[in-house]
Design a protein around this motif. Structure first.
Motif, PDB file in Angstrom:
ATOM      1  N   ARG A  45       0.838  -1.190   0.000  1.00 21.79           N
ATOM      2  CA  ARG A  45       0.000   0.000   0.000  1.00 21.79           C
ATOM      3  C   ARG A  45       0.873   1.240   0.000  1.00 21.79           C
ATOM      4  N   GLU A  46       0.339   2.296  -0.536  1.00 22.71           N
ATOM      5  CA  GLU A  46       1.056   3.565  -0.618  1.00 22.71           C
ATOM      6  C   GLU A  46       0.865   4.313   0.690  1.00 22.71           C
ATOM      7  N   LEU A  47       1.967   4.694   1.317  1.00 19.89           N
ATOM      8  CA  LEU A  47       1.905   5.388   2.598  1.00 19.89           C
ATOM      9  C   LEU A  47       1.901   6.896   2.394  1.00 19.89           C
ATOM     10  N   ILE A  48       1.149   7.584   3.234  1.00 23.22           N
ATOM     11  CA  ILE A  48       1.083   9.051   3.185  1.00 23.22           C
ATOM     12  C   ILE A  48       2.406   9.637   3.665  1.00 23.22           C
ATOM     13  N   ARG A  49       2.926  10.599   2.894  1.00 22.96           N
ATOM     14  CA  ARG A  49       4.162  11.278   3.280  1.00 22.96           C
ATOM     15  C   ARG A  49       4.045  12.800   3.173  1.00 22.96           C
ATOM     16  N   HIS A  50       2.886  13.287   2.751  1.00 17.14           N
ATOM     17  CA  HIS A  50       2.659  14.718   2.603  1.00 17.14           C
ATOM     18  C   HIS A  50       1.495  15.145   3.501  1.00 17.14           C
ATOM     19  N   ALA A  51       1.656  16.283   4.180  1.00 18.39           N
ATOM     20  CA  ALA A  51       0.626  16.747   5.111  1.00 18.39           C
ATOM     21  C   ALA A  51      -0.703  16.981   4.416  1.00 18.39           C
ATOM     22  N   ALA A  52      -0.668  17.396   3.153  1.00 15.75           N
ATOM     23  CA  ALA A  52      -1.908  17.691   2.426  1.00 15.75           C
ATOM     24  C   ALA A  52      -2.779  16.457   2.246  1.00 15.75           C
ATOM     25  N   ASP A  53      -2.192  15.279   2.358  1.00 15.25           N
ATOM     26  CA  ASP A  53      -2.948  14.043   2.166  1.00 15.25           C
ATOM     27  C   ASP A  53      -3.561  13.508   3.460  1.00 15.25           C
ATOM     28  N   LEU A  54      -3.257  14.141   4.581  1.00 16.32           N
ATOM     29  CA  LEU A  54      -3.807  13.700   5.860  1.00 16.32           C
ATOM     30  C   LEU A  54      -5.274  14.090   5.983  1.00 16.32           C
ATOM     31  N   LYS A  55      -6.053  13.203   6.559  1.00 17.57           N
ATOM     32  CA  LYS A  55      -7.446  13.488   6.901  1.00 17.57           C
ATOM     33  C   LYS A  55      -7.611  13.325   8.406  1.00 17.57           C
ATOM     34  N   PRO A  56      -8.641  13.924   8.996  1.00 17.68           N
ATOM     35  CA  PRO A  56      -8.820  13.838  10.448  1.00 17.68           C
ATOM     36  C   PRO A  56      -8.844  12.404  10.987  1.00 17.68           C
ATOM     37  N   ASP A  57      -9.309  11.446  10.179  1.00 17.04           N
ATOM     38  CA  ASP A  57      -9.387  10.066  10.664  1.00 17.04           C
ATOM     39  C   ASP A  57      -8.245   9.188  10.164  1.00 17.04           C
ATOM     40  N   THR A  58      -7.215   9.775   9.555  1.00 17.76           N
ATOM     41  CA  THR A  58      -6.066   8.990   9.093  1.00 17.76           C
ATOM     42  C   THR A  58      -5.343   8.366  10.282  1.00 17.76           C
ATOM     43  N   PRO A  59      -5.148   7.054  10.305  1.00 13.66           N
ATOM     44  CA  PRO A  59      -4.379   6.436  11.388  1.00 13.66           C
ATOM     45  C   PRO A  59      -2.877   6.559  11.121  1.00 13.66           C
ATOM     46  N   TRP A  60      -2.090   6.479  12.174  1.00 12.81           N
ATOM     47  CA  TRP A  60      -0.639   6.569  12.007  1.00 12.81           C
ATOM     48  C   TRP A  60      -0.128   5.478  11.081  1.00 12.81           C
ATOM     49  N   SER A  61      -0.730   4.309  11.123  1.00 11.21           N
ATOM     50  CA  SER A  61      -0.251   3.184  10.318  1.00 11.21           C
ATOM     51  C   SER A  61      -0.341   3.438   8.821  1.00 11.21           C
ATOM     52  N   ASP A  62      -1.098   4.454   8.401  1.00 17.98           N
ATOM     53  CA  ASP A  62      -1.208   4.796   6.980  1.00 17.98           C
ATOM     54  C   ASP A  62      -0.175   5.838   6.555  1.00 17.98           C
ATOM     55  N   THR A  63       0.706   6.232   7.477  1.00 15.62           N
ATOM     56  CA  THR A  63       1.694   7.264   7.165  1.00 15.62           C
ATOM     57  C   THR A  63       3.106   6.692   7.145  1.00 15.62           C
ATOM     58  N   ILE A  64       3.984   7.350   6.415  1.00 18.27           N
ATOM     59  CA  ILE A  64       5.389   6.933   6.350  1.00 18.27           C
ATOM     60  C   ILE A  64       6.072   7.075   7.702  1.00 18.27           C
ATOM     61  N   TRP A  65       5.558   8.008   8.534  1.00 19.78           N
ATOM     62  CA  TRP A  65       6.219   8.298   9.808  1.00 19.78           C
ATOM     63  C   TRP A  65       6.059   7.173  10.819  1.00 19.78           C
ATOM     64  N   ALA A  66       5.038   6.354  10.672  1.00 13.98           N
ATOM     65  CA  ALA A  66       4.861   5.211  11.573  1.00 13.98           C
ATOM     66  C   ALA A  66       5.815   4.073  11.241  1.00 13.98           C
ATOM     67  N   TRP A  67       6.505   4.178  10.102  1.00 10.61           N
ATOM     68  CA  TRP A  67       7.394   3.108   9.651  1.00 10.61           C
ATOM     69  C   TRP A  67       8.838   3.584   9.538  1.00 10.61           C
ATOM     70  N   THR A  68       9.125   4.740  10.121  1.00  8.87           N
ATOM     71  CA  THR A  68      10.473   5.292  10.096  1.00  8.87           C
ATOM     72  C   THR A  68      11.307   4.674  11.209  1.00  8.87           C
ATOM     73  N   PRO A  69      12.438   4.039  10.901  1.00  7.67           N
ATOM     74  CA  PRO A  69      13.248   3.414  11.956  1.00  7.67           C
ATOM     75  C   PRO A  69      13.962   4.447  12.824  1.00  7.67           C
ATOM     76  N   GLU A  70      14.081   4.151  14.092  1.00  7.73           N
ATOM     77  CA  GLU A  70      14.771   5.042  15.016  1.00  7.73           C
ATOM     78  C   GLU A  70      16.189   5.336  14.540  1.00  7.73           C
ATOM     79  N   GLU A  71      16.841   4.341  13.931  1.00  3.71           N
ATOM     80  CA  GLU A  71      18.237   4.494  13.509  1.00  3.71           C
ATOM     81  C   GLU A  71      18.424   5.665  12.540  1.00  3.71           C
TER      82      GLU A  71
END
Length: 381
Positions: A6-32
């Motif tokens: 699935r395509e992950l959201i990486r731009h703020a303009a694509d966020l919706k009020p009900d977007t979960p973190w799991s649909d964004t690139i930031w939820a999959w960014t490694p700490e490293e």
């Protein structure tokens, strides 16, 4: 949760009020990918107001703060003191008691920066009203060199993301000092929920909000916040409020806003400095090798974590909220306060063997402090 196919959201303009973190690139960014050996971020300590014979122990309050200031100064760490719900019992204090805490703090430390937790008492209420926040906010904003941390409340937390955003903005209309927004999860307050990515982005763009605090146990929301703020270049500082995640914030060069700083301040300040590369101008105790950092910090991380795992342990209700009582036992053992007593109205209490539990919790950090030459731990009182 999976990011596959699935395509992950990486731009703020694509966020919706009900977007979960799991649909964004930031939820999959490694700490490293976010590690930072150059930034010595501030430590904001949720300061304990100790009690003795059901009355505030003002001498212990001032003595414990002075002890933490000494530790921060030794390691060149910027410190701010937080007068809030975690260890300040804001939900138990009357407004007069709250004003007294602020007054006593400022009299003792005229130039010291503080953050004050501000909430809107709403017991029995069914609708959010911004004006409930105003008495505490007015009490805070009569002082200079401070920030107001807008803490959640039941009627604020129950709102959907858009109305929740609007509610924060309503409160912000009354801010005359920098604002910090505060998100929690049920392990700390039973009815609390963390922010969705859309809501965080909305709050981060508000000119009066300089940062936010996130405390969660079951999902790495602090990492999500850090990744979003860096990825979108937001002028907003994520503060880790997760006392189980102290070392993550240090590794990422981001601020801490924690109750653990009360009992473990010398250890945390030492770790802040040891993690920095020798090339960093903010480093105060260099390895002498020309570059690199003090790798013994990894063992100090383990000692801090083992300490806080017991201080912030979950009770049978899966809540860590009684940690303020454990903290009082630690400060009492260190000789900094007269009694491990909690606020007389506080219901989040540990059992009768807590002194022994905290003595056990301190064994490893005391050993590490001795090995590393960390001053002020156990104390210089």
């Amino acid at each position: 949760m999976s990011a596959r196919n699935r395509e992950l959201i990486r731009h703020a303009a694509d966020l919706k009020p009900d977007t979960p973190w799991s649909d964004t690139i930031w939820a999959w960014t490694p700490e490293e990918s976010l590690v930072d050996h150059q930034t010595k971020a501030r430590l904001c300590v949720a300061t304990l107001l100790p009690f003795q014979d059901k009355k505030p122990d003002w001498d212990g309050f001032i003595r414990s703060i002075a002890w933490m200031r000494d530790s921060a100064a030794h390691y060149g760490v910027e410190v701010a003191f937080v007068l809030n719900a975690d260890t300040g019992y804001i939900f138990d204090l009357s407004l007069d008691e709250y004003r007294e805490v602020l007054k006593r703090f400022r009299e003792a430390f005229p130039d010291q920066r503080f953050l004050a937790g501000v909430t809107g008492p709403d017991a029995g209420a069914t609708e959010f009203k911004a004006e409930r926040y105003l008495p505490m906010l007015e009490a805070v904003q009569q002082y200079d060199n401070c920030e107001a941390m807008l803490m959640t409340s039941r009627t604020l937390n129950v709102l959907d993301p858009e109305r929740r955003r609007d509610a924060y903005f309503q409160i912000a209309e009354h801010l005359t000092v920098p604002g910090i927004v505060h998100a929690l999860e049920p392990s700390f307050v039973p009815w609390a929920t963390p922010y969705e990515p859309w809501l965080l982005h909305e709050l981060a763009q508000h000119p009066k909000f300089v940062g936010g605090k996130i405390s969660t146990l079951d999902e790495p929301h602090f990492l999500y916040w850090a990744a979003m703020c860096k990825g979108l270049n937001l002028d907003f500082a994520p503060h880790s409020g997760d006392d189980f995640g102290i070392c993550t914030a240090i590794r990422l060069g981001l601020p801490l806003l924690i109750g653990a700083g009360v009992s473990a301040c010398p250890l945390i300040c030492a770790a802040r400095d040891m993690w920095l590369d020798d090339s960093c101008p903010a480093k105060t105790h260099r390895t002498g090798l020309g570059s690199g950092f003090d790798t013994r910090v990894y063992k100090l991380f383990e000692a801090i974590q083992s300490f806080e795992d017991l201080v912030f342990r979950l009770d049978e209700r899966m809540s860590a909220s009684a940690y303020k009582h454990s903290t009082a036992h630690v400060l009492h053992a260190l000789g900094l306060i007269a009694s491990p007593e909690a606020h007389p109205n506080c219901k989040d209490l540990r059992g009768g063997n807590e002194a022994a539990r905290m003595a056990e919790a301190m064994r490893r950090p005391l050993r590490m402090a001795q090995r590393l030459g960390v001053p002020d731990f156990p104390s210089n009182s």
